[in-house]
Motif scaffolding. Structure first.
Motif, PDB file in Angstrom:
ATOM      1  N   UNK A   6       0.821  -1.191   0.054  1.00 49.76           N
ATOM      2  CA  UNK A   6      -0.113  -0.112   0.137  1.00 49.76           C
ATOM      3  C   UNK A   6       0.807   1.319  -0.147  1.00 49.76           C
ATOM      4  N   UNK A   7       0.466   2.247  -0.571  1.00 40.25           N
ATOM      5  CA  UNK A   7       1.030   3.586  -0.570  1.00 40.25           C
ATOM      6  C   UNK A   7       0.488   4.343   0.828  1.00 40.25           C
ATOM      7  N   UNK A   8       1.553   4.603   1.673  1.00 34.48           N
ATOM      8  CA  UNK A   8       1.455   5.150   2.970  1.00 34.48           C
ATOM      9  C   UNK A   8       1.348   6.702   2.758  1.00 34.48           C
ATOM     10  N   UNK A   9       0.133   7.493   2.990  1.00 31.86           N
ATOM     11  CA  UNK A   9       0.084   8.779   2.705  1.00 31.86           C
ATOM     12  C   UNK A   9       0.091   9.534   3.918  1.00 31.86           C
ATOM     13  N   UNK A  10       1.125  10.349   4.169  1.00 25.32           N
ATOM     14  CA  UNK A  10       1.503  11.234   5.520  1.00 25.32           C
ATOM     15  C   UNK A  10       1.243  12.438   5.490  1.00 25.32           C
ATOM     16  N   UNK A  11       0.304  13.006   4.447  1.00 25.92           N
ATOM     17  CA  UNK A  11      -0.365  14.327   4.193  1.00 25.92           C
ATOM     18  C   UNK A  11      -1.256  14.438   5.492  1.00 25.92           C
ATOM     19  N   UNK A  12      -1.575  15.862   5.731  1.00 23.69           N
ATOM     20  CA  UNK A  12      -2.593  16.085   6.668  1.00 23.69           C
ATOM     21  C   UNK A  12      -4.005  15.409   6.478  1.00 23.69           C
ATOM     22  N   UNK A  13      -4.632  14.983   7.242  1.00 25.66           N
ATOM     23  CA  UNK A  13      -5.995  14.332   7.000  1.00 25.66           C
ATOM     24  C   UNK A  13      -6.779  14.735   5.942  1.00 25.66           C
ATOM     25  N   UNK A  14      -7.017  16.167   5.773  1.00 27.10           N
ATOM     26  CA  UNK A  14      -8.070  16.842   4.633  1.00 27.10           C
ATOM     27  C   UNK A  14      -7.286  16.347   3.507  1.00 27.10           C
ATOM     28  N   UNK A  15      -6.009  16.499   3.388  1.00 29.47           N
ATOM     29  CA  UNK A  15      -5.381  16.052   1.759  1.00 29.47           C
ATOM     30  C   UNK A  15      -5.210  14.846   1.623  1.00 29.47           C
ATOM     31  N   UNK A  16      -5.028  13.932   2.774  1.00 29.94           N
ATOM     32  CA  UNK A  16      -4.806  12.305   2.527  1.00 29.94           C
ATOM     33  C   UNK A  16      -6.081  11.733   2.125  1.00 29.94           C
ATOM     34  N   UNK A  17      -7.208  12.240   2.341  1.00 29.29           N
ATOM     35  CA  UNK A  17      -8.417  11.847   1.943  1.00 29.29           C
ATOM     36  C   UNK A  17      -8.751  11.998   0.406  1.00 29.29           C
ATOM     37  N   UNK A  18      -8.309  13.109  -0.123  1.00 27.21           N
ATOM     38  CA  UNK A  18      -8.422  13.412  -1.292  1.00 27.21           C
ATOM     39  C   UNK A  18      -7.419  12.506  -2.214  1.00 27.21           C
ATOM     40  N   UNK A  19      -6.333  12.489  -1.817  1.00 30.34           N
ATOM     41  CA  UNK A  19      -5.171  11.872  -2.371  1.00 30.34           C
ATOM     42  C   UNK A  19      -5.784  10.300  -2.531  1.00 30.34           C
ATOM     43  N   UNK A  20      -5.925   9.740  -1.258  1.00 26.47           N
ATOM     44  CA  UNK A  20      -6.390   8.390  -1.294  1.00 26.47           C
ATOM     45  C   UNK A  20      -7.648   8.166  -2.097  1.00 26.47           C
ATOM     46  N   UNK A  21      -8.685   8.917  -2.367  1.00 25.46           N
ATOM     47  CA  UNK A  21      -9.587   8.598  -3.495  1.00 25.46           C
ATOM     48  C   UNK A  21      -8.958   8.743  -4.799  1.00 25.46           C
ATOM     49  N   UNK A  22      -8.470   9.627  -5.127  1.00 22.78           N
ATOM     50  CA  UNK A  22      -7.730   9.767  -6.638  1.00 22.78           C
ATOM     51  C   UNK A  22      -6.953   8.538  -6.844  1.00 22.78           C
ATOM     52  N   UNK A  23      -6.129   8.360  -5.864  1.00 19.83           N
ATOM     53  CA  UNK A  23      -5.336   7.076  -5.758  1.00 19.83           C
ATOM     54  C   UNK A  23      -6.026   5.714  -6.193  1.00 19.83           C
ATOM     55  N   UNK A  24      -7.270   5.610  -5.412  1.00 20.58           N
ATOM     56  CA  UNK A  24      -7.961   4.425  -5.540  1.00 20.58           C
ATOM     57  C   UNK A  24      -8.616   4.288  -6.836  1.00 20.58           C
ATOM     58  N   UNK A  25      -8.933   5.609  -7.392  1.00 19.49           N
ATOM     59  CA  UNK A  25      -9.336   5.465  -8.770  1.00 19.49           C
ATOM     60  C   UNK A  25      -8.439   5.016  -9.806  1.00 19.49           C
ATOM     61  N   UNK A  26      -6.971   5.061  -9.459  1.00 14.33           N
ATOM     62  CA  UNK A  26      -6.388   4.305 -10.482  1.00 14.33           C
ATOM     63  C   UNK A  26      -5.696   3.065 -10.011  1.00 14.33           C
ATOM     64  N   UNK A  27      -6.339   2.592  -8.883  1.00 11.71           N
ATOM     65  CA  UNK A  27      -6.044   1.234  -8.721  1.00 11.71           C
ATOM     66  C   UNK A  27      -4.873   0.898  -7.611  1.00 11.71           C
ATOM     67  N   UNK A  28      -4.643   2.264  -6.874  1.00 18.75           N
ATOM     68  CA  UNK A  28      -3.546   2.118  -6.065  1.00 18.75           C
ATOM     69  C   UNK A  28      -4.067   2.024  -4.711  1.00 18.75           C
ATOM     70  N   UNK A  29      -3.834   0.989  -4.056  1.00 17.06           N
ATOM     71  CA  UNK A  29      -4.277   0.984  -2.500  1.00 17.06           C
ATOM     72  C   UNK A  29      -3.486   2.108  -1.664  1.00 17.06           C
ATOM     73  N   UNK A  30      -4.187   2.527  -0.734  1.00 13.51           N
ATOM     74  CA  UNK A  30      -3.411   3.357   0.026  1.00 13.51           C
ATOM     75  C   UNK A  30      -3.708   3.428   1.717  1.00 13.51           C
ATOM     76  N   UNK A  31      -2.888   3.820   2.282  1.00  7.13           N
ATOM     77  CA  UNK A  31      -3.320   3.887   3.944  1.00  7.13           C
ATOM     78  C   UNK A  31      -2.825   5.176   4.238  1.00  7.13           C
ATOM     79  N   UNK A  32      -3.789   5.931   4.900  1.00  5.86           N
ATOM     80  CA  UNK A  32      -3.720   7.227   5.166  1.00  5.86           C
ATOM     81  C   UNK A  32      -3.190   7.244   6.907  1.00  5.86           C
ATOM     82  N   UNK A  33      -1.878   7.916   6.862  1.00  4.44           N
ATOM     83  CA  UNK A  33      -1.084   8.058   7.976  1.00  4.44           C
ATOM     84  C   UNK A  33      -0.949   9.577   8.462  1.00  4.44           C
ATOM     85  N   UNK A  34      -1.808  10.288   8.652  1.00  6.70           N
ATOM     86  CA  UNK A  34      -1.442  11.671   8.934  1.00  6.70           C
ATOM     87  C   UNK A  34      -0.347  11.993   9.811  1.00  6.70           C
ATOM     88  N   UNK A  35       0.842  12.538   9.635  1.00  5.84           N
ATOM     89  CA  UNK A  35       1.899  12.738  10.544  1.00  5.84           C
ATOM     90  C   UNK A  35       1.843  14.235  11.253  1.00  5.84           C
TER      91      UNK A  35
END
Length: 140
Positions: A6-35
């Motif tokens: 999975x791609x670990x997303x370390x962006x703040x939560x608001x941006x991590x959600x958007x990135x996660x949705x867009x990447x899911x649309x491309x078939x990339x599994x993600x895990x939001x982990x805001x630091x």
């Protein structure tokens, strides 16, 4: 949790959600982990002072979508963006946030970020000053 990489997303939560949705649309599994978590400054007077000083500025630089959100959360009711004051960003996410707030970000023809900022500062003439919103201390 699903097996496999999975791609670990370390962006703040608001941006991590958007990135996660867009990447899911491309078939990339993600895990939001805001630091980090970005919150408004403790003293709204800095934002109120910044809004009051906008007409005297030549260029205002927004450094993140969060900076745009927190600045425009303090926009005085009915106050338009001053004519002749350029609004600029360091990336497309901030530019989209500015546009959502009703302000079009200045463009320097698709040049690299550092070159773009230098061009915008030169174009603005810096006669009225330059303000950056989103500095680490929350001020200008």
């Amino acid at each position: 949790m699903a097996d496999g990489p999975r791609l670990l997303l370390t962006r703040p939560l608001a941006q991590a959600r958007d990135w996660s949705e867009r990447l899911a649309g491309l078939g990339v599994p993600t895990l939001a982990f805001p630091l980090i978590d970005i919150v408004p400054g403790a003293d709204p007077a800095a934002a109120q002072q910044a809004w009051a000083s906008l007409p005297q500025q030549a260029l205002v630089m927004f450094v993140s979508p969060n900076a745009v959100k927190h600045f425009f959360d303090h926009r005085p009711m009915g106050r338009p963006w001053p004519a002749g004051v350029l609004a600029a960003t360091v990336g497309p996410g901030s530019a989209h946030a500015l546009e959502a707030a009703g302000v079009v970000a200045a463009d320097a023809g698709g040049r690299q970020r550092g070159e773009q900022v230098a061009d915008l500062v030169e174009h603005a003439g810096v006669g009225g000053g330059v303000a950056a919103w989103g500095a680490p201390d929350g001020g200008l």
